[in-house]
Design a protein around this motif. Structure first.
Motif, PDB file in Angstrom:
ATOM      1  N   LEU A 241      26.376  -2.168  10.968  1.00 51.94           N
ATOM      2  CA  LEU A 241      27.442  -1.690  11.852  1.00 51.94           C
ATOM      3  C   LEU A 241      26.897  -1.230  13.204  1.00 51.94           C
ATOM      4  CD1 LEU A 241      29.743   0.352   9.411  1.00 51.94           C
ATOM      5  CD2 LEU A 241      29.822  -2.083   9.966  1.00 51.94           C
ATOM      6  N   GLN A 242      25.650  -0.726  13.206  1.00 50.24           N
ATOM      7  CA  GLN A 242      25.085  -0.232  14.468  1.00 50.24           C
ATOM      8  C   GLN A 242      24.845  -1.362  15.467  1.00 50.24           C
ATOM      9  OE1 GLN A 242      21.103   1.517  13.803  1.00 50.24           O
ATOM     10  NE2 GLN A 242      20.991   0.309  11.939  1.00 50.24           N
ATOM     11  N   ALA A 243      24.680  -2.585  14.942  1.00 42.53           N
ATOM     12  CA  ALA A 243      24.501  -3.725  15.845  1.00 42.53           C
ATOM     13  C   ALA A 243      25.851  -4.380  16.178  1.00 42.53           C
ATOM     14  CB  ALA A 243      23.555  -4.745  15.218  1.00 42.53           C
ATOM     15  N   TYR A 244      26.842  -4.183  15.294  1.00 46.88           N
ATOM     16  CA  TYR A 244      28.175  -4.789  15.490  1.00 46.88           C
ATOM     17  C   TYR A 244      29.016  -4.013  16.495  1.00 46.88           C
ATOM     18  CZ  TYR A 244      28.677  -8.187  11.621  1.00 46.88           C
ATOM     19  OH  TYR A 244      28.590  -9.274  10.803  1.00 46.88           O
ATOM     20  N   PHE A 245      29.030  -2.678  16.325  1.00 43.15           N
ATOM     21  CA  PHE A 245      29.985  -1.860  17.077  1.00 43.15           C
ATOM     22  C   PHE A 245      29.305  -1.059  18.168  1.00 43.15           C
ATOM     23  CE2 PHE A 245      32.134  -1.715  12.714  1.00 43.15           C
ATOM     24  CZ  PHE A 245      32.959  -2.782  13.003  1.00 43.15           C
ATOM     25  N   GLU A 246      29.946  -1.019  19.335  1.00 42.53           N
ATOM     26  CA  GLU A 246      29.469  -0.167  20.424  1.00 42.53           C
ATOM     27  C   GLU A 246      29.717   1.302  20.067  1.00 42.53           C
ATOM     28  OE1 GLU A 246      28.309  -1.085  23.840  1.00 42.53           O
ATOM     29  OE2 GLU A 246      27.721  -2.700  22.481  1.00 42.53           O
ATOM     30  N   ASP A 247      30.888   1.555  19.506  1.00 47.07           N
ATOM     31  CA  ASP A 247      31.314   2.920  19.208  1.00 47.07           C
ATOM     32  C   ASP A 247      30.849   3.307  17.812  1.00 47.07           C
ATOM     33  OD1 ASP A 247      32.616   5.323  18.868  1.00 47.07           O
ATOM     34  OD2 ASP A 247      34.537   4.621  19.664  1.00 47.07           O
ATOM     35  N   HIS A 248      29.992   4.324  17.706  1.00 50.57           N
ATOM     36  CA  HIS A 248      29.465   4.710  16.396  1.00 50.57           C
ATOM     37  C   HIS A 248      30.224   5.873  15.766  1.00 50.57           C
ATOM     38  CE1 HIS A 248      25.312   2.623  17.111  1.00 50.57           C
ATOM     39  NE2 HIS A 248      26.333   1.805  17.121  1.00 50.57           N
ATOM     40  N   ARG A 249      31.325   6.280  16.401  1.00 53.18           N
ATOM     41  CA  ARG A 249      32.127   7.348  15.796  1.00 53.18           C
ATOM     42  C   ARG A 249      32.944   6.778  14.631  1.00 53.18           C
ATOM     43  NH1 ARG A 249      35.291   9.282  21.048  1.00 53.18           N
ATOM     44  NH2 ARG A 249      35.687   7.035  21.001  1.00 53.18           N
ATOM     45  N   GLN A 250      33.506   7.678  13.832  1.00 56.59           N
ATOM     46  CA  GLN A 250      34.356   7.230  12.721  1.00 56.59           C
ATOM     47  C   GLN A 250      35.779   7.097  13.248  1.00 56.59           C
ATOM     48  OE1 GLN A 250      33.078   9.397   8.869  1.00 56.59           O
ATOM     49  NE2 GLN A 250      32.406  10.711  10.516  1.00 56.59           N
ATOM     50  N   ILE A 251      36.347   5.940  13.037  1.00 57.92           N
ATOM     51  CA  ILE A 251      37.680   5.660  13.569  1.00 57.92           C
ATOM     52  C   ILE A 251      38.672   5.570  12.412  1.00 57.92           C
ATOM     53  CG2 ILE A 251      39.094   4.007  14.857  1.00 57.92           C
ATOM     54  CD1 ILE A 251      36.398   3.121  16.213  1.00 57.92           C
ATOM     55  N   VAL A 252      39.667   6.433  12.446  1.00 59.17           N
ATOM     56  CA  VAL A 252      40.722   6.413  11.432  1.00 59.17           C
ATOM     57  C   VAL A 252      41.948   5.759  12.062  1.00 59.17           C
ATOM     58  CG1 VAL A 252      42.207   7.818   9.964  1.00 59.17           C
ATOM     59  CG2 VAL A 252      39.848   8.529  10.383  1.00 59.17           C
ATOM     60  N   PHE A 253      42.480   4.767  11.370  1.00 58.80           N
ATOM     61  CA  PHE A 253      43.665   4.089  11.904  1.00 58.80           C
ATOM     62  C   PHE A 253      44.926   4.826  11.447  1.00 58.80           C
ATOM     63  CE2 PHE A 253      40.605   0.403  11.655  1.00 58.80           C
ATOM     64  CZ  PHE A 253      40.324   0.420  13.011  1.00 58.80           C
ATOM     65  N   ASP A 254      45.707   5.261  12.419  1.00 53.87           N
ATOM     66  CA  ASP A 254      46.873   6.090  12.103  1.00 53.87           C
ATOM     67  C   ASP A 254      48.103   5.292  11.688  1.00 53.87           C
ATOM     68  OD1 ASP A 254      45.625   8.486  12.383  1.00 53.87           O
ATOM     69  OD2 ASP A 254      46.212   8.803  14.474  1.00 53.87           O
ATOM     70  N   ASN A 255      48.084   3.975  11.936  1.00 53.17           N
ATOM     71  CA  ASN A 255      49.286   3.191  11.589  1.00 53.17           C
ATOM     72  C   ASN A 255      49.193   2.664  10.149  1.00 53.17           C
ATOM     73  OD1 ASN A 255      47.149   1.700  12.790  1.00 53.17           O
ATOM     74  ND2 ASN A 255      48.483  -0.025  13.252  1.00 53.17           N
TER      75      ASN A 255
END
Length: 315
Positions: free
Chosen positions: A49-63
Motif C-alpha cells: 500500500l505504501q507504494a500504491y497510495f500517496e495518502d498513508h492516512r486511514q480513509i473511512v468511506f462515509d457513504n
C-alpha cells in the motif's frame, strides 16, 4: 504521513470487485474484495500500500449506504458460493473498536446463504465481533509470521502470542479462522522458526476442522517498493534472498526457495492435521507441483476454495 490519522471521505468508485490477482501464469483464488475503508494504522515494511497510495492516512468511506446498495445489486440472483473479504486495502479489524465496520458488514451479508466473509487482521480486536449473530458465516483471518519477522518488519502489530490468543477467542465465539503465511521471508533460521509457528498455531486450534483455509506465499513486490525501501535503508532482510522479476513484473524469490518454503510448511501442517485446506497465493502450477500440492486442486484453485466455502456454509 500520519498512519494513525483517520479521515472521512465519500467513495466514488466500486466497493465490491474481484481480487486484483494477476493471471499471468499464476493461480488466483477467485476472491471478491469489499472496500469499506483504506489504509492501515500499523506499518509492515513489505506492505504494498505504501507504494500504491500517496495518502498513508486511514480513509473511512462515509457513504455506507452506497456500499449496501452495490452489494445488494451485485449479489442479487448470484448463483454459487461467494467468498468475500475486506482485508485487501486495509486491516479489517484495526479500527473495529471505534467503527464497528466488520459487525455492520456481517449484518449486511447475513441474509445471503451463499456468501461467506473473511476479516483479515494483524490486530487482536476480535472481542468486538461477539455481537455478530451468525459467526458460522464469518472467517477471521490471521496473518502470521515468526517472532523474528514480526519484530523486524511488522511495526505496531500484535505479537505472535497475542495473535494466537485472538485465534483462541475467535474459535470460542464460534467463528472460523483462517491462517495466512504471506509473505514468508527468507532469513537463515526461517525453516525452524516457521515450523515452530505452525506447531504453536495447532496448540491454539486443537480441532483442525475450525480452520477455514491456510494460505502460503513468498515475499513478492513491485520494483517501486524495493526502491522506496532501499532509499530509506529498510530493504533487509526482505531482499536478502536472491530475487528475480516475474512475469507479473514483481520481484520474487527464486523458485527453489519458494518450493522449499511451501514444502516445509506443508509437511509441518499435515503432521498436525492432514485435512487442512492449504493453498498457495499467486503461484505457478509448476510450483504447486514441485511442493507436492497440485493434487489438492484437480479443478483449479478457485473451485478448491469454493468447495471448502460450501462445506462451511452447509450448502
Amino acid at each position: 504521513a500520519n498512519r494513525k490519522a483517520v479521515v472521512h471521505q465519500i467513495h466514488k468508485g466500486e466497493f465490491l470487485k474481484p481480487c486484483p490477482g494477476t493471471t499471468a501464469g499464476y493461480l488466483c483464488c477467485g476472491y471478491q474484495i469489499l472496500t469499506p475503508l483504506m489504509g492501515c494504522g500499523m506499518y509492515c515494511r513489505y506492505c504494498v500500500l505504501q507504494a500504491y497510495f500517496e495518502d498513508h492516512r486511514q480513509i473511512v468511506f462515509d457513504n455506507f449506504y452506497d456500499l449496501e446498495k452495490e452489494v445488494h445489486q451485485k449479489l442479487a440472483g448470484k448463483k454459487g458460493v461467494v467468498r468475500l473479504g475486506t482485508g485487501e486495502f486495509a486491516d479489517s479489524l484495526y479500527l473495529e473498536p471505534s467503527l464497528g465496520m466488520s459487525q455492520k458488514i456481517a449484518a449486511l451479508l447475513a441474509p445471503y446463504p451463499n456468501v461467506i466473509v473473511e476479516f483479515k487482521t494483524k490486530s487482536t480486536n476480535v472481542e468486538f465481533l461477539k455481537s455478530i449473530k451468525d459467526p458460522s458465516k464469518v472467517i477471521v483471518g490471521f496473518s502470521m509470521n515468526t517472532p523474528a519477522m514480526i519484530s523486524a518488519l511488522e511495526r505496531d502489530t500484535a505479537t505472535l502470542a497475542q495473535r494466537l490468543d485472538a485465534i483462541r477467542k475467535c474459535i470460542a465465539m464460534g467463528f472460523w479462522v483462517a491462517v495466512h503465511f504471506d509473505p514468508m521471508v527468507y532469513y537463515p533460521k526461517w525453516e525452524a522458526e516457521y515450523r515452530d509457528v505452525v506447531k504453536q498455531i495447532f496448540q491454539a486450534i486443537p480441532d483442525g476442522r475450525k480452520i477455514a483455509w491456510w494460505s502460503m506465499g513468498g515475499f513478492r513486490t513491485m520494483p517501486a517498493l524495493k526502491q522506496l525501501l532501499v532509499d530509506h535503508n529498510l530493504h533487509l532482510p526482505l531482499f536478502a534472498g536472491e530475487m528475480m522479476l516475474g512475469v507479473d513484473r514483481k520481484y520474487r524469490y527464486l523458485r527453489p526457495l519458494r518450493v522449499a518454503f511451501y514444502s516445509a510448511l506443508r509437511e509441518e501442517v499435515e503432521n498436525h492435521f492432514k485435512e487442512t485446506p492449504l493453498y498457495l497465493c499467486m503461484e505457478s502450477p509448476e510450483v504447486w507441483h514441485e511442493c507436492g500440492m497440485i493434487g489438492r486442486i484437480p479443478h483449479g484453485l478457485a473451485a478448491y476454495l469454493d468447495v471448502r466455502a460450501k462445506q462451511m456454509l452447509f450448502l
